[in-house]
Design an enzyme around this catalytic site. Structure first.
Site, PDB file in Angstrom:
ATOM      1  N   GLY A 111     -25.634  12.594  32.944  1.00 10.19           N
ATOM      2  CA  GLY A 111     -26.899  13.163  33.394  1.00 10.19           C
ATOM      3  C   GLY A 111     -27.928  13.200  32.283  1.00 10.19           C
ATOM      4  N   ASP A 138     -23.711  11.753  27.558  1.00 10.02           N
ATOM      5  CA  ASP A 138     -22.423  11.165  27.168  1.00 10.02           C
ATOM      6  C   ASP A 138     -22.563   9.825  26.435  1.00 10.02           C
ATOM      7  OD1 ASP A 138     -23.285  10.007  29.543  1.00 10.02           O
ATOM      8  OD2 ASP A 138     -21.350  10.119  30.560  1.00 10.02           O
ATOM      9  N   GLU A 187     -32.646   5.156  29.690  1.00  2.00           N
ATOM     10  CA  GLU A 187     -31.920   4.968  30.956  1.00  2.00           C
ATOM     11  C   GLU A 187     -31.863   3.464  31.243  1.00  2.00           C
ATOM     12  OE1 GLU A 187     -30.246   6.823  32.902  1.00  2.00           O
ATOM     13  OE2 GLU A 187     -30.932   8.898  32.756  1.00  2.00           O
ATOM     14  N   CYS A 221     -32.705   1.229  44.646  1.00  2.00           N
ATOM     15  CA  CYS A 221     -31.757   1.933  43.777  1.00  2.00           C
ATOM     16  C   CYS A 221     -31.866   3.430  44.073  1.00  2.00           C
ATOM     17  CB  CYS A 221     -32.091   1.641  42.328  1.00  2.00           C
ATOM     18  SG  CYS A 221     -31.001   2.464  41.150  1.00  2.00           S
ATOM     19  N   CYS A 237     -32.319   5.685  42.141  1.00  2.00           N
ATOM     20  CA  CYS A 237     -33.280   6.344  41.243  1.00  2.00           C
ATOM     21  C   CYS A 237     -34.688   6.335  41.831  1.00  2.00           C
ATOM     22  CB  CYS A 237     -33.289   5.659  39.883  1.00  2.00           C
ATOM     23  SG  CYS A 237     -34.163   4.085  39.838  1.00  2.00           S
ATOM     24  N   CYS A 284     -32.504  -2.407  39.941  1.00  2.71           N
ATOM     25  CA  CYS A 284     -32.094  -1.898  38.629  1.00  2.71           C
ATOM     26  C   CYS A 284     -30.792  -2.553  38.165  1.00  2.71           C
ATOM     27  CB  CYS A 284     -31.862  -0.391  38.690  1.00  2.71           C
ATOM     28  SG  CYS A 284     -33.350   0.555  39.051  1.00  2.71           S
TER      29      CYS A 284
HETATM   30 ZN   LIG Z   1     -32.466   2.632  39.396  1.00  2.66          ZN
END
Ligand SMILES: [Zn+2]
Length: 254
Positions: free
Chosen positions: A10, A50, A99, A112, A114, A119
């Site tokens: 995240g 992460d 990202e 996607c 997002c 992507c």
């Molecule tokens: Zn995306």
């Protein structure tokens, strides 16, 4: 004990120690104040993404040790990214920089989760590889894929010579290589580290990326870049998360 380090999926506000928004894989992992939750333990708490902590481990003890300009892509359920510039992680305004999974590799591509389209994550994640395999099998009218079909199976089938699986991996490597070249153009890195469960399929994927990348883009930028497999696997999160306590302790004392 010098502190508590956390590496989480995240988007993380590193300064605040909060998880701002999770991933679609962990829906309720959102606006979580992890630092406040953990501080009663009585030690300084560091919270980061992460992939950021994985790259921290690679630049300290792993394949990128001693390098100053390194990018990382972690190919797992999704695709995560991190960048190391002049010896520090690139965080952006509030911590969500890099990202790389949501860098567009096909503006006419599928939607996607997002909100964008085409992507990298749609092609190079484990989920994406399985999706492409299902679509190709449906198009070719071949055997109905097993509901449990996953990226591991597709990668194994491709290595065993299955032409449909090989075509899927070909697309995956094209998308990943195109993203790497765009990132090289943007960052001028010394090295790109590829990690995550998908890359654990072996050296052949790395070779596929290296061969493609060197034929694409501005040769002055692209040629010198080493493309390397992550040295740390599943343990990267633990090593990198803990490493934060040792690396950042000094900043706390200042
Ligand atoms: Zn995306």
């Amino acid at each position: 004990v010098v502190g508590v380090g956390v590496g989480t999926a995240g988007q993380v506000n590193f300064e605040a120690g909060t998880v701002v928004s999770g991933t679609p894989n962990i829906r309720d992992w959102m606006n979580v104040d992890l630092r406040s939750a953990l501080e009663p333990i009585g030690f300084p708490v560091w919270v980061d993404n992460d992939v950021n902590v994985h790259l921290l481990a690679e630049t300290r003890f792993g394949v990128a040790a001693g390098r100053q300009h390194v990018l990382m892509l972690a190919l797992g359920t999704g695709v995560g990214g991190a960048a190391w510039e002049d010896g520090r992680l690139v965080r952006g305004d509030w911590g969500a920089a890099c990202e790389f999974g949501h860098v567009c590799v096909d503006y006419r591509g599928p939607d996607c989760n997002c909100g964008s389209r085409g992507c990298l994550e749609l092609y190079a994640s484990g989920t994406g590889i399985a999706r492409m395999m299902r679509e190709r099998l449906a198009q070719t009218g071949g055997s109905t894929p097993s509901p449990t079909l996953d990226a591991r199976a597709v990668l194994q089938q491709a290595q065993a010579g299955d032409p449909v699986a090989a075509a899927v991996v070909h697309d995956m490597l094209d998308a990943l290589s195109m993203a790497c070249v765009s990132l090289i153009h943007a960052f001028n890195p010394q090295m790109i580290v590829l990690g995550g469960g998908v890359m654990e399929s072996g050296e052949w994927l790395l070779t596929g990326v290296r061969e493609r990348v060197k034929t694409l883009g501005m040769s002055s930028l692209v040629r010198p870049v080493a493309i390397a497999a992550a040295q740390f696997g599943a343990e990267a999160g633990v090593v990198g998360a803990a490493l934060q306590s040792f690396l950042y302790e000094q900043t706390l004392e200042e």
